[in-house]
Motif scaffolding. Structure first.
Motif, PDB file in Angstrom:
ATOM      1  N   VAL A  27      35.218  43.699  40.704  1.00 23.04           N
ATOM      2  CA  VAL A  27      36.338  42.945  41.277  1.00 23.04           C
ATOM      3  C   VAL A  27      36.480  41.639  40.518  1.00 23.04           C
ATOM      4  CG1 VAL A  27      37.315  41.926  43.363  1.00 23.04           C
ATOM      5  CG2 VAL A  27      35.798  43.913  43.542  1.00 23.04           C
ATOM      6  N   ALA A  28      37.693  41.303  40.116  1.00 21.62           N
ATOM      7  CA  ALA A  28      37.956  40.031  39.453  1.00 21.62           C
ATOM      8  C   ALA A  28      39.141  39.363  40.126  1.00 21.62           C
ATOM      9  CB  ALA A  28      38.236  40.226  37.966  1.00 21.62           C
ATOM     10  N   ALA A  29      39.061  38.042  40.224  1.00 20.30           N
ATOM     11  CA  ALA A  29      40.170  37.251  40.757  1.00 20.30           C
ATOM     12  C   ALA A  29      41.014  36.721  39.604  1.00 20.30           C
ATOM     13  CB  ALA A  29      39.646  36.093  41.590  1.00 20.30           C
ATOM     14  N   ILE A  30      42.292  36.527  39.873  1.00 19.71           N
ATOM     15  CA  ILE A  30      43.194  35.850  38.943  1.00 19.71           C
ATOM     16  C   ILE A  30      43.630  34.558  39.621  1.00 19.71           C
ATOM     17  CG2 ILE A  30      45.389  35.951  37.707  1.00 19.71           C
ATOM     18  CD1 ILE A  30      45.141  38.984  37.675  1.00 19.71           C
ATOM     19  N   THR A  31      43.247  33.426  39.042  1.00 19.79           N
ATOM     20  CA  THR A  31      43.557  32.133  39.645  1.00 19.79           C
ATOM     21  C   THR A  31      44.260  31.243  38.630  1.00 19.79           C
ATOM     22  OG1 THR A  31      41.426  31.159  39.019  1.00 19.79           O
ATOM     23  CG2 THR A  31      41.518  32.288  41.144  1.00 19.79           C
ATOM     24  N   GLY A  32      44.781  30.129  39.129  1.00 19.33           N
ATOM     25  CA  GLY A  32      45.468  29.179  38.273  1.00 19.33           C
ATOM     26  C   GLY A  32      46.439  28.363  39.083  1.00 19.33           C
ATOM     27  N   ALA A  33      47.036  27.383  38.452  1.00 16.62           N
ATOM     28  CA  ALA A  33      47.976  26.503  39.135  1.00 16.62           C
ATOM     29  C   ALA A  33      49.191  27.287  39.619  1.00 16.62           C
ATOM     30  CB  ALA A  33      48.418  25.388  38.193  1.00 16.62           C
ATOM     31  N   SER A  34      49.815  26.785  40.678  1.00 20.00           N
ATOM     32  CA  SER A  34      51.021  27.420  41.206  1.00 20.00           C
ATOM     33  C   SER A  34      52.089  27.493  40.121  1.00 20.00           C
ATOM     34  CB  SER A  34      51.534  26.613  42.407  1.00 20.00           C
ATOM     35  OG  SER A  34      52.697  27.188  42.932  1.00 20.00           O
ATOM     36  N   LEU A  73      35.794  42.181  52.889  1.00 16.76           N
ATOM     37  CA  LEU A  73      35.910  43.616  53.145  1.00 16.76           C
ATOM     38  C   LEU A  73      36.561  44.339  51.972  1.00 16.76           C
ATOM     39  CD1 LEU A  73      36.847  43.648  56.928  1.00 16.76           C
ATOM     40  CD2 LEU A  73      34.842  44.733  55.903  1.00 16.76           C
ATOM     41  N   ILE A  74      37.560  43.706  51.361  1.00  9.80           N
ATOM     42  CA  ILE A  74      38.189  44.302  50.185  1.00  9.80           C
ATOM     43  C   ILE A  74      37.148  44.487  49.080  1.00  9.80           C
ATOM     44  CG2 ILE A  74      39.797  43.860  48.284  1.00  9.80           C
ATOM     45  CD1 ILE A  74      41.687  42.581  50.309  1.00  9.80           C
ATOM     46  N   ILE A  75      36.357  43.447  48.825  1.00 11.31           N
ATOM     47  CA  ILE A  75      35.324  43.529  47.787  1.00 11.31           C
ATOM     48  C   ILE A  75      34.327  44.629  48.111  1.00 11.31           C
ATOM     49  CG2 ILE A  75      33.397  42.291  46.725  1.00 11.31           C
ATOM     50  CD1 ILE A  75      35.066  39.714  47.125  1.00 11.31           C
ATOM     51  N   GLU A  76      33.887  44.691  49.371  1.00 11.29           N
ATOM     52  CA  GLU A  76      32.900  45.694  49.774  1.00 11.29           C
ATOM     53  C   GLU A  76      33.427  47.106  49.565  1.00 11.29           C
ATOM     54  OE1 GLU A  76      30.984  47.472  53.882  1.00 11.29           O
ATOM     55  OE2 GLU A  76      31.667  45.400  53.872  1.00 11.29           O
ATOM     56  N   LEU A  77      34.662  47.367  50.004  1.00 14.23           N
ATOM     57  CA  LEU A  77      35.191  48.726  49.923  1.00 14.23           C
ATOM     58  C   LEU A  77      35.541  49.107  48.488  1.00 14.23           C
ATOM     59  CD1 LEU A  77      37.338  48.850  53.164  1.00 14.23           C
ATOM     60  CD2 LEU A  77      35.209  50.057  52.708  1.00 14.23           C
ATOM     61  N   VAL A  78      36.015  48.153  47.706  1.00 18.11           N
ATOM     62  CA  VAL A  78      36.285  48.439  46.294  1.00 18.11           C
ATOM     63  C   VAL A  78      35.000  48.842  45.582  1.00 18.11           C
ATOM     64  CG1 VAL A  78      36.852  47.317  44.096  1.00 18.11           C
ATOM     65  CG2 VAL A  78      38.390  47.069  46.037  1.00 18.11           C
ATOM     66  N   ARG A  79      33.927  48.146  45.856  1.00 22.50           N
ATOM     67  CA  ARG A  79      32.649  48.497  45.228  1.00 22.50           C
ATOM     68  C   ARG A  79      32.138  49.835  45.729  1.00 22.50           C
ATOM     69  NH1 ARG A  79      30.044  42.361  45.554  1.00 22.50           N
ATOM     70  NH2 ARG A  79      31.043  41.595  43.635  1.00 22.50           N
ATOM     71  N   ALA A 129      38.221  49.706  40.274  1.00 17.83           N
ATOM     72  CA  ALA A 129      38.334  48.380  39.666  1.00 17.83           C
ATOM     73  C   ALA A 129      39.443  47.629  40.390  1.00 17.83           C
ATOM     74  CB  ALA A 129      38.649  48.489  38.176  1.00 17.83           C
ATOM     75  N   ALA A 130      39.308  46.309  40.527  1.00 20.94           N
ATOM     76  CA  ALA A 130      40.299  45.553  41.299  1.00 20.94           C
ATOM     77  C   ALA A 130      40.565  44.184  40.697  1.00 20.94           C
ATOM     78  CB  ALA A 130      39.832  45.390  42.749  1.00 20.94           C
ATOM     79  N   LEU A 131      41.834  43.786  40.726  1.00 24.06           N
ATOM     80  CA  LEU A 131      42.275  42.448  40.344  1.00 24.06           C
ATOM     81  C   LEU A 131      43.013  41.840  41.525  1.00 24.06           C
ATOM     82  CD1 LEU A 131      43.597  43.150  36.743  1.00 24.06           C
ATOM     83  CD2 LEU A 131      41.693  41.632  37.327  1.00 24.06           C
ATOM     84  N   LEU A 132      42.561  40.681  41.984  1.00 24.12           N
ATOM     85  CA  LEU A 132      43.119  40.031  43.164  1.00 24.12           C
ATOM     86  C   LEU A 132      43.665  38.663  42.782  1.00 24.12           C
ATOM     87  CD1 LEU A 132      40.108  40.660  45.613  1.00 24.12           C
ATOM     88  CD2 LEU A 132      41.967  42.234  45.034  1.00 24.12           C
ATOM     89  N   VAL A 133      44.970  38.488  42.853  1.00 16.95           N
ATOM     90  CA  VAL A 133      45.560  37.165  42.664  1.00 16.95           C
ATOM     91  C   VAL A 133      45.290  36.333  43.912  1.00 16.95           C
ATOM     92  CG1 VAL A 133      47.732  35.881  42.515  1.00 16.95           C
ATOM     93  CG2 VAL A 133      47.366  37.882  41.068  1.00 16.95           C
ATOM     94  N   THR A 134      44.795  35.127  43.723  1.00 22.41           N
ATOM     95  CA  THR A 134      44.535  34.247  44.867  1.00 22.41           C
ATOM     96  C   THR A 134      44.628  32.790  44.445  1.00 22.41           C
ATOM     97  OG1 THR A 134      42.949  33.668  46.602  1.00 22.41           O
ATOM     98  CG2 THR A 134      42.031  34.316  44.471  1.00 22.41           C
ATOM     99  N   HIS A 135      44.967  31.945  45.407  1.00 21.46           N
ATOM    100  CA  HIS A 135      44.960  30.491  45.176  1.00 21.46           C
ATOM    101  C   HIS A 135      43.690  29.863  45.730  1.00 21.46           C
ATOM    102  CE1 HIS A 135      46.313  30.916  49.335  1.00 21.46           C
ATOM    103  NE2 HIS A 135      45.827  29.707  49.528  1.00 21.46           N
ATOM    104  N   ASP A 136      42.840  30.668  46.366  1.00 21.13           N
ATOM    105  CA  ASP A 136      41.671  30.143  47.062  1.00 21.13           C
ATOM    106  C   ASP A 136      40.447  30.176  46.141  1.00 21.13           C
ATOM    107  OD1 ASP A 136      39.621  29.465  48.817  1.00 21.13           O
ATOM    108  OD2 ASP A 136      40.563  30.499  50.508  1.00 21.13           O
ATOM    109  N   TRP A 137      40.277  29.117  45.350  1.00 16.66           N
ATOM    110  CA  TRP A 137      39.178  29.035  44.396  1.00 16.66           C
ATOM    111  C   TRP A 137      37.829  29.041  45.123  1.00 16.66           C
ATOM    112  CZ3 TRP A 137      39.898  27.305  38.981  1.00 16.66           C
ATOM    113  CH2 TRP A 137      41.238  27.310  38.588  1.00 16.66           C
TER     114      TRP A 137
END
Length: 235
Positions: A29-36, A186-192, A197-205
């Motif tokens: 699982v990987a997050a995609i983060t960055g400025a708005s 829960l998303i991370i747990e079930l993906v594993r 493989a998973a990519l999650l866009v989030t603003h929550d660093w």
């Protein structure tokens, strides 16, 4: 399982979004983060085969022996083949949930499997329903659910057909911090568990850091003369 090299697109006439390199394994699982406004959702749509990139050297999806070489399909704009890959090999969780209001929760979850001609009976799906406490909601319509309940249903629907890659755009954005953390974990747990493989866009660093997952951070692209974002693994 997912390997991409030199993926770029222009947003408007001047702003460039670039992904030099990305490789993900099954269960990663990987997050995609960055400025708005930096292009996180645009990047997700490129990886999700919704947008056609300006440049692309490599895009391979699947296990090594059966991996699909998708770069040529994108270069040639073969929309029918790309649509089939999106339906069979990718799963999407939208910010809005995207549930069909006239179907029950159960029917929404079963829809991807029915459309692909798969049996609606699925032990992993039933496991996800149980883990996410959705059993009491199966007969309800989306309009009868809370925001958090709709997001949980959307996640199960996105993985119901057991795709290779899950793409989620701000799946916890509308939730309070406690519910956001619970759903994220829960998303991370079930993906594993499902070895997707998973990519999650989030603003929550903070959530990304606390969950200890890989982080692709969007930073200003010095090689884009008129502005842009390049996404790299966080140091």
């Amino acid at each position: 399982m997912l390997h991409i090299e030199n993926l770029t697109i222009r947003r408007g006439p001047d702003y460039r979004i670039a992904l030099p390199l990305l490789s993900l394994q099954r269960g990663e699982v990987a997050a995609i983060t960055g400025a708005s406004g930096c292009g996180k959702s645009t990047l997700l749509e490129m990886i999700g085969l919704i947008l056609r990139p300006e440049t692309l050297d490599s895009y391979r999806l699947g296990d090594s022996a059966t991996a699909l070489d998708i770069a040529d399909l994108l270069h040639e704009d073969r929309q029918k083949a790309l649509a089939d890959i999106r339906a069979r090999r990718l799963g999407f969780v939208l910010q809005t949930g995207g549930l069909l209001p006239f179907l029950s929760v159960r029917q929404n979850i079963e829809l991807p499997r029915r459309m692909l001609g798969l049996s609606v009976a699925s032990e992993p799906v039933e496991d996800a329903i149980e883990r996410l406490n959705l059993a009491p909601l199966l007969a309800k319509k989306p309009g009868q659910l809370s925001i958090g309940e709709r997001q949980r249903v959307s996640f199960v629907r996105a993985i119901a057909h057991e795709p290779d890659l899950l793409l989620a755009d701000e799946p916890t954005a509308a939730l309070d911090p406690i519910q956001a953390r619970k759903l994220f974990e829960l998303i991370i747990e079930l993906v594993r568990r499902w070895r997707i493989a998973a990519l999650l866009v989030t603003h929550d660093w903070d959530l990304v850091r606390d969950c200890g997952i890989r982080n692709l951070v969007g930073v200003p692209d010095d090689k884009a003369p008129k502005g842009g974002t390049v996404f790299h693994d966080a140091a």
